[in-house]
Write an enzyme that holds these catalytic residues in place. Structure first.
Site, short mmCIF file in Angstrom:
data_model
loop_
_atom_site.label_atom_id
_atom_site.label_comp_id
_atom_site.label_asym_id
_atom_site.label_seq_id
_atom_site.Cartn_x
_atom_site.Cartn_y
_atom_site.Cartn_z
N GLU A 53 34.97 -32.59 4.50
CA GLU A 53 33.93 -31.79 3.86
C GLU A 53 33.11 -31.02 4.88
O GLU A 53 32.64 -29.91 4.59
CB GLU A 53 33.03 -32.68 3.00
CG GLU A 53 33.74 -33.42 1.86
CD GLU A 53 34.56 -32.51 0.95
OE1 GLU A 53 34.23 -31.30 0.84
OE2 GLU A 53 35.54 -33.01 0.35
N GLU B 207 40.60 -24.48 2.65
CA GLU B 207 41.25 -25.77 2.92
C GLU B 207 41.83 -25.82 4.33
O GLU B 207 41.94 -26.89 4.93
CB GLU B 207 42.33 -26.06 1.88
CG GLU B 207 41.80 -26.31 0.47
CD GLU B 207 40.82 -27.47 0.37
OE1 GLU B 207 40.83 -28.36 1.26
OE2 GLU B 207 40.03 -27.50 -0.58
#
Length: 483
Positions: A250, A279
């Site tokens: 994260e 990502e």
């Protein structure tokens, strides 16, 4: 565009609160508030006056390249918004709120049938959305394009088909390596995990004056501007890895959001390129850096200060082998880098079948279990560890999952280029310095915002489109396998 962004991010704040601190009795009112904000943002973004303004700008000859790109991308977004009605936007927002709370309760009860009605309704709306947006080929493409414009199901099918055999070959060579990682499941008190997690995200570069971390059912990142980025983690007292990879993953997302041009707030140049590129940032930090021996040369002694009893007998070699252990597992977010892609392929298969009408929602658990047996030779013991493990479907995020694999592949390709462009960067990482990584990412990735597609960005950075060779070379080198 800034006014529209203000409303969207106000809704994002409410969604963040919904997943972190919202009291149970606030669910219904929150769903209404989110629906109202979504409908309001849509009304402003589909206003005829804005369309005329964008057309006028499009025809002007005095705009620079950045202004032209911002105009054309915003016009593209506007034309897409015009396809929706306000009523549909509101219905979809309400359905997502209902599905999220149903998912939370279904996980609590470990029972998919609790989630099934809300997911069925949401899936029907997503099928309608396929028709609203329009698509070529499979209806899944309409949703995939929302997250990654540079691909479609034909390309993804070929990509995944091409990856399966070499990945299974590597897994077969590595799965039986004797690695005792039992220390990762010793007792790690939550308060000490939380304390270390705050140290870790700051060490990685997360600006706590421009964001914060909290705990949620499923780790996620959300942003309200480059100066206010929120991340969450998950704490399990008998699984240290859960916290470690949640935080690093994260934070990778958060560094991207905090690095975007804040002066371009509300414009495409101030937004991320795509979910695949997003990502790529989380997977680059999580895997290429976070699972490397270079990173832990500096950080393992620090981790041992927080957990001396649990880790005092664990040396560097054992620790690094343990965090890279290849073993088929139930939970995607805890999977190793090789088996991870099969978790993504399974979800991609199910999503295509759902939106294509071949799979009724009620049959998801059986199909899920069948695919896990087929691809990973795993028996799924219950719904919580199976089809209820991810939050994405409760958000209506069909089309998102493939970006995890695409992101992992882009990450390896970017990592190879980063090492080439920044000689000695791994030695710097081993000494505790991440400055070279931050500088390279800021210049090569963050600064472009959404002005380049994933494909164009890859070509600009590495000189070629996405190429799985970089990922295969990267994992072979990591695991010491001859090509």
């Amino acid at each position: 565009m800034q006014q529209i962004a203000d409303i969207k991010y106000a809704a994002a704040v409410l969604q963040w609160d919904q997943e972190t601190y919202l009291p149970e009795k606030g669910n219904a009112a929150r769903a209404r508030q989110l629906a109202t904000l979504s409908e309001t943002a849509h009304r402003l973004f589909s206003d005829d006056a804005l369309g005329k303004l964008l057309q006028t700008l499009q025809e002007r000859q005095d705009l620079d390249e950045k202004e032209k790109s911002n105009t054309s991308l915003t016009l593209e977004d506007y034309n897409k918004q015009k396809k929706y009605t306000g009523a549909f936007v509101r219905s979809l927002s309400e359905a997502v709120s209902a599905a999220f709370h149903a998912w939370i309760e279904a996980r609590r009860q470990n029972d998919f049938t609790v989630f099934e009605p809300a997911l069925t309704h949401l899936t029907e709306l997503k099928k309608q959305e396929s028709d609203i947006l329009g698509y070529e080929g499979h209806p899944y493409n309409a949703h995939l394009k929302e997250y990654e414009k540079s691909t479609d199901t034909g390309q993804l099918d070929a990509l995944f088909d091409g990856l399966q055999a070499p990945l299974k070959n590597l897994i077969g060579q590595l799965v039986n390596r004797d690695t005792d990682n039992s220390f990762l499941r010793f007792h790690y008190p939550k308060d000490k995990q939380w304390e270390y997690s705050l140290y870790l995200i700051k060490k990685l570069g997360f600006d706590t004056a421009a964001g914060r971390q909290d705990v949620s059912e499923h780790p996620f990142t959300t942003s309200f501007s480059a100066r206010d980025v929120r991340i969450t983690t998950r704490l399990d007292e008998h699984d240290l890895a859960n916290m470690l990879w949640s935080c690093i993953h994260e934070t990778g997302h958060a560094l991207y959001e905090q690095g975007l041009p804040d002066d371009d707030y509300g414009l495409p140049s101030g937004e991320y390129a795509s979910l695949s590129i997003h990502e790529s940032q989380s997977r680059l930090w999580e895997n290429c850096i976070g699972r490397s021996h270079h990173f832990w040369e500096h950080e393992l002694p620090v981790l041992k200060q927080y957990f001396p009893q649990q880790l005092n007998q664990v040396d560097m070699h054992r620790f690094v082998r343990s965090i890279n252990k290849v073993s088929p597992s139930l939970i995607r977010t805890e999977a190793d880098e090789l088996t991870y892609h099969f978790h993504v392929m399974i979800r991609y298969t199910i999503e295509k079948e759902l939106l294509g009408g071949q799979l009724p929602v009620k049959e998801i658990p059986a199909r899920w279990n069948e695919l896990y047996k087929e691809h990973l030779d795993i028996q799924v013991p219950d719904h919580r560890q199976g089809c209820l493990q991810d939050v994405h479907w409760s958000h209506g995020s069909f089309g998102y999952f493939p970006t995890y694999s695409l992101g992992s592949l882009y990450a390896a390709q970017f990592w190879a280029q980063l090492k080439k462009d920044t000689p000695g960067v791994q030695d710097d990482i081993a000494s505790g310095s991440l400055t070279g990584v931050h500088r390279w990412l800021q210049e090569k990735v963050f600064a472009h915002g959404r002005l380049l597609t994933s494909d164009a960005l890859s070509r600009k950075i590495t000189g070629e489109p996405l190429n799985t060779r970089f990922f295969m070379d990267y994992v072979k080198e990591k695991y010491g396998i001859e090509s």
